[in-house]
Design an enzyme around this catalytic site. Structure first.
Site, short mmCIF file in Angstrom:
data_model
loop_
_atom_site.label_atom_id
_atom_site.label_comp_id
_atom_site.label_asym_id
_atom_site.label_seq_id
_atom_site.Cartn_x
_atom_site.Cartn_y
_atom_site.Cartn_z
N HIS A 245 0.91 -0.99 0.11
CA HIS A 245 0.12 -0.14 -0.04
C HIS A 245 0.73 1.21 0.03
CE1 HIS A 245 -3.11 2.89 1.27
NE2 HIS A 245 -3.79 2.09 0.63
N GLU A 304 -7.95 -4.66 -0.96
CA GLU A 304 -8.39 -5.42 -2.16
C GLU A 304 -8.53 -6.94 -1.87
OE1 GLU A 304 -9.73 -3.78 -4.24
OE2 GLU A 304 -8.54 -1.96 -4.89
N1 ACO Z 1 4.16 -7.65 -4.82
C1 ACO Z 1 5.57 -7.85 -4.80
N2 ACO Z 1 6.27 -6.69 -4.53
C2 ACO Z 1 5.78 -5.55 -4.05
C3 ACO Z 1 4.26 -5.22 -4.17
C4 ACO Z 1 3.58 -6.50 -4.27
N3 ACO Z 1 2.13 -6.48 -4.25
N4 ACO Z 1 4.04 -4.11 -3.82
C5 ACO Z 1 5.24 -3.59 -3.60
N5 ACO Z 1 6.15 -4.23 -3.71
C6 ACO Z 1 7.68 -4.15 -3.95
C7 ACO Z 1 8.14 -3.13 -5.31
O1 ACO Z 1 8.18 -3.85 -6.10
C8 ACO Z 1 9.27 -2.31 -4.57
O2 ACO Z 1 10.22 -3.31 -4.33
P1 ACO Z 1 11.86 -2.54 -4.90
O3 ACO Z 1 12.02 -1.44 -3.71
O4 ACO Z 1 12.56 -3.57 -4.86
O5 ACO Z 1 11.71 -1.87 -6.29
C9 ACO Z 1 8.49 -2.14 -3.29
O6 ACO Z 1 7.93 -3.34 -2.80
C10 ACO Z 1 7.97 -0.91 -2.71
O7 ACO Z 1 7.08 -0.61 -4.19
P2 ACO Z 1 6.69 0.81 -4.46
O8 ACO Z 1 6.09 0.84 -5.91
O9 ACO Z 1 7.25 1.76 -3.81
O10 ACO Z 1 5.25 0.62 -3.45
P3 ACO Z 1 3.95 1.41 -3.71
O11 ACO Z 1 3.93 2.11 -2.10
O12 ACO Z 1 4.40 2.91 -4.59
O13 ACO Z 1 3.15 0.82 -4.12
C11 ACO Z 1 0.95 -0.19 -4.57
C12 ACO Z 1 1.89 0.53 -3.66
C13 ACO Z 1 0.67 0.14 -5.76
C14 ACO Z 1 -0.46 -0.74 -3.93
C15 ACO Z 1 1.69 -1.61 -4.70
O14 ACO Z 1 1.95 -2.20 -3.33
C16 ACO Z 1 1.31 -2.92 -5.53
O15 ACO Z 1 1.23 -2.81 -6.86
N6 ACO Z 1 0.51 -3.74 -5.03
C17 ACO Z 1 -0.17 -4.72 -5.86
C18 ACO Z 1 -1.47 -4.24 -6.67
C19 ACO Z 1 -2.65 -4.03 -5.45
O16 ACO Z 1 -2.70 -4.57 -4.44
N7 ACO Z 1 -3.33 -2.92 -5.70
C20 ACO Z 1 -4.58 -2.34 -4.52
C21 ACO Z 1 -3.92 -1.31 -3.40
S1 ACO Z 1 -5.21 -0.96 -2.17
C22 ACO Z 1 -6.07 0.26 -3.00
O17 ACO Z 1 -5.47 1.22 -3.59
C23 ACO Z 1 -7.41 0.43 -2.69
#
Ligand code: ACO
Length: 362
Positions: A245, A304
């Site tokens: 998140h 989600e």
């Molecule tokens: N699975 C695997 N790795 C992940 C995930 C995930 N679900 N989420 C983040 N990471 C990793 C990224 O690859 C990144 O790794 P790195 O630092 O080695 O490059 C690190 O964790 C941080 O990632 P960011 O992109 O900075 O995380 P951000 O906080 O911007 O993203 C998000 C949040 C978009 C929700 C992300 O966690 C994601 O894509 N999750 C999966 C999709 C999802 O569940 N969406 C619903 C969100 S809830 C809502 O919006 C109501």
């Protein structure tokens, strides 16, 4: 410049607060853990709307008023069958909501909350070639919305949808709420604000992507296959849907509220084919694997994951999930729109121009 406005504070609000590191959500002084277990959507609306309209509100009065509003807007569907059949569900709901009169009054607010609850099940039924079901104003909002989709829905299922609506009713200055507040700051009216909120919500980076969680569960198939499937997905560079998140650095408290509702439903006999057991196994494996692979991140279950499970168990098709999200969040958009309008300030940030300038004459 901070293009995502990540740490920018753009509003003062009395409505909700997110504790990102503690994993807590406060709605008007009450914690979600407390609200999601006991409050109905009408009680949550009474909390969220308190002080924003001239009318004095309690949950029982709101329940009656919302029942009347649902009945009032139902006839609007009569000559909109072709539109409902043609457009994606959330777009059809938006088109129908756009036909409601704009205004800042309580009556407009009630009709807006009634709209996704009446239109979404009707659109789903029209797409399936079924007749829309007329609202029953004597019922609670959530139970009636579910009955308009499935007349055989049980009381436990109605209660689960109620918990869902409470859980997603408000969540700080998320993208759709900000969009609603921007429109409210221009004094355009609540219908315009809610339409802006809905338009922002439908994007896959906000409320438009709970379906992929179910695709993942379908692909994994059985609990024993979870570990290997998840490792392979991460090896190929994919993200695990329903985890991580932007704001929470701890577990999203909404995930627990919805997991509780999903478990109550399963105990009442609504768990199809052990879907909950599969989801819990996938969640446990995903949390273990993410903690090992990304020890410096805090990647936990987000809203989600159990949204997908709960709405599927209630019989909503995947492409209706965003409109169901709007059914809960619209109460929050309206409260924020009223709060913004009362604070009296037009939201008008600056941009920095980085394009070409006119040539100077020599
Ligand atoms: N699975 C695997 N790795 C992940 C995930 C995930 N679900 N989420 C983040 N990471 C990793 C990224 O690859 C990144 O790794 P790195 O630092 O080695 O490059 C690190 O964790 C941080 O990632 P960011 O992109 O900075 O995380 P951000 O906080 O911007 O993203 C998000 C949040 C978009 C929700 C992300 O966690 C994601 O894509 N999750 C999966 C999709 C999802 O569940 N969406 C619903 C969100 S809830 C809502 O919006 C109501």
């Amino acid at each position: 410049m901070n293009s995502g406005l990540d740490d920018v504070v753009a509003a003062e609000t009395t409505l909700s607060d997110i504790d990102a590191s503690g994993g807590a959500l406060i709605i008007r002084g009450r914690s979600l853990d407390e609200l999601a277990g006991i409050a109905s959507y009408e009680e949550t609306l009474a909390l969220l709307w308190s002080g924003f309209f001239d009318e004095t509100l309690d949950a029982a009065g709101l329940r009656r008023a919302l029942g009347r509003a649902r009945a009032e807007i139902f006839p609007q569907l009569a000559n909109r069958r072709a539109l409902a059949a043609r457009l994606p569900i959330v777009d059809a709901a938006r088109a129908l909501i756009a036909e409601l009169a704009d205004g800042d009054d309580f009556h407009t607010a009630l009709r807006l909350v009634a709209a996704p609850a009446v239109f979404t099940p009707a659109i789903v039924r029209i797409k399936r070639g079924q007749e829309p079901i007329r609202p029953d104003p004597s019922r609670g909002h959530a139970a009636d919305a579910l009955r308009m989709l499935r007349p055989d829905a049980s009381a436990e299922e109605g209660a689960a949808l109620d918990t869902y609506l409470v859980t997603v009713s408000d969540h700080g200055l998320n993208a759709s709420t900000f969009a609603a507040r921007i429109v409210a700051s221009t004094r355009a009216g609540l219908t315009s604000s809610a339409l802006a909120g809905l338009s922002a919500l439908k994007g896959p980076l906000h409320g438009g992507a709970p379906g992929p969680v179910l695709d993942m569960l379908d692909a994994i198939g059985r609990p024993e296959a979870a570990e290997a499937w998840l490792e392979a997905a991460l090896d190929s560079g994919e993200r695990l849907m329903g985890f991580g998140h932007r704001v929470y650095r701890a577990r999203d408290p909404r995930a627990d509220a919805l997991k509780g509702a999903a478990r109550r439903l399963a105990r009442a006999g609504s768990d199809r084919d052990g879907r909950l057991a599969l989801a819990e196994a996938v969640e446990a494996a995903a949390l273990r694997i993410l903690a090992r692979r990304k020890p410096n991140r805090s990647l936990k279950t987000n809203v989600e994951f159990y949204t997908a499970l709960l709405l599927e168990a209630l019989g909503f098709p995947r492409d209706a999930f965003t409109a169901i999200f709007a059914m809960g969040r619209i109460g929050g958009w309206i409260a924020h729109a009223r709060e913004q309008a009362q604070s009296g300030r037009l939201i008008r940030p600056q941009s920095r121009y980085v394009g070409p300038r006119p040539e100077r004459a020599a």
